[in-house]
Design an enzyme around this catalytic site. Structure first.
Site, PDB file in Angstrom:
ATOM      1  N   TYR A  87      59.663  13.835   3.428  1.00 49.89           N
ATOM      2  CA  TYR A  87      59.884  13.730   3.751  1.00 49.89           C
ATOM      3  C   TYR A  87      61.601  14.139   4.000  1.00 49.89           C
ATOM      4  CZ  TYR A  87      56.810   9.455   4.141  1.00 49.89           C
ATOM      5  OH  TYR A  87      55.322   8.681   4.642  1.00 49.89           O
TER       6      TYR A  87
ATOM      7  N   HIS B 211      48.966  11.729  -0.908  1.00 52.87           N
ATOM      8  CA  HIS B 211      49.490  11.939   0.151  1.00 52.87           C
ATOM      9  C   HIS B 211      48.506  11.197   1.587  1.00 52.87           C
ATOM     10  CE1 HIS B 211      53.428  12.208   2.585  1.00 52.87           C
ATOM     11  NE2 HIS B 211      52.490  10.662   3.963  1.00 52.87           N
TER      12      HIS B 211
END
Ligand code: NDP
Length: 277
Positions: free
Chosen positions: A53, A111
């Site tokens: 992010y 992830h």
């Protein structure tokens, strides 16, 4: 706040906030920091992030926001599949900790599945745990075959499988949710508002919301919170919306309302792959 128990004995709160799209623009830094501080002031402890992010920017925002308050928080971050090799996982975690300005993560997630042998990645996660850098490890976007690929002894130790899950996207319910429940692995529902898509314009959600003096977003979150062992992590950069989203934990949907929602947004009737944002 309701908590779920993990295999490690640690507890995870059922409500947290997301941070995707934070830390991308310097001009928004102070506002994003103050939003996270406001969320913590409301009693929210779980903050979800990832090295992805804002290319680390979201973790820097969170690191600034949590100064002096880390102890009561539940911090989650994730590493890229390209960092799933043994030494890469360790280094990725250390970079995340530096950006977050703290000593340990409560939960560290793979992830999405990559190409490195699972045993190598999980060895590294054990080292991080043994060295006190992470309290628990887990996965994200893992479909059934990915979960089955995890070393047998680690399957029931997962702190969560963080997956795309909301009323419009119930693919996880085909087989993944059953596997997770069998191994006592909580689901962490990401994009629980379907990123404010047409879901929030649904007349049925509006109608049920009216009955509860609530908003459609709150009903969408309350529905997820009625699913067994499920954590939600809606994201907003607006303090009022975070307050609104948090209040969804108090909403008790009636059996008939759950049925209406099931009919309007059915669970898959046949094999379907997990979808991903
Ligand atoms: P969400 O479903 O949480 O929706 C976020 C969007 O909804 C934003 O545009 C926000 O706008 C808006 N919103 C928030 N609250 C309300 C409300 N009460 N009423 C109307 N609109 C609202 O999407 P995300 O994809 O951000 O998912 C949440 C978190 O999950 C992410 O931030 C990230 O941490 C994680 N995630 C993980 C993934 C993974 O692969 N593991 C993938 C995607 C997300 P505004 O900010 O302007 O309020």
């Amino acid at each position: 706040m309701k908590q779920l128990s993990l295999a490690s004995g640690h507890q995870i709160p059922v409500f947290g906030i997301g941070s995707w799209r934070m830390g991308e623009q310097q001009a928004k830094f102070n506002q994003e920091v103050s939003v996270i501080r406001a969320a913590i002031d409301m009693g929210i402890t779980l903050i979800d992030s990832a090295e992805m992010y804002g290319e680390g920017g979201a973790e820097i925002v969170i690191g600034e926001a949590i100064q002096g308050r880390r102890d009561n928080l539940y911090l989650v971050s994730k590493f890229f599949p390209q960092n799933a090799g043994h030494d890469d996982v360790i280094q990725a975690c250390e970079r995340s900790l530096r950006r977050l300005n703290c000593d340990y993560l409560d939960l560290y997630l793979y992830h999405w599945p990559g190409n490195v042998p699972m045993s190598e990645t999980f060895d590294a996660l054990h080292s991080l745990q043994d060295n006190g850098k992470i309290r628990d490890f887990g996965v994200s976007n893992f479909d059934l075959e990915d979960l089955r690929d995890i070393p047998a002894g680690d399957q029931s130790k997962l702190g969560c499988n963080q997956i795309f899950y909301n009323l419009k996207h119930r693919e996880v319910e085909w087989v993944v949710a059953d596997w997770c429940r069998q191994y006592s692995v909580p689901l962490m529902a990401y994009s629980p508002l379907d990123q404010a898509s047409s879901l929030l314009q649904s007349p049925l959600l509006a109608n049920i919301a009216l009955r509860h003096e609530a908003s459609p977003a709150q009903i969408a979150l309350a529905w997820l919170l009625h699913q067994p062992d499920t954590v939600v992590i809606p994201k907003s950069v607006k303090v009022e919306r975070i307050k609104e989203n948090l209040a969804a934990i108090e909403i008790q949907l009636k059996r008939e309302e759950l049925k209406e929602l099931d009919q309007a947004f059915p669970s898959p009737h046949g094999p379907v792959r997990l979808s991903m944002r």
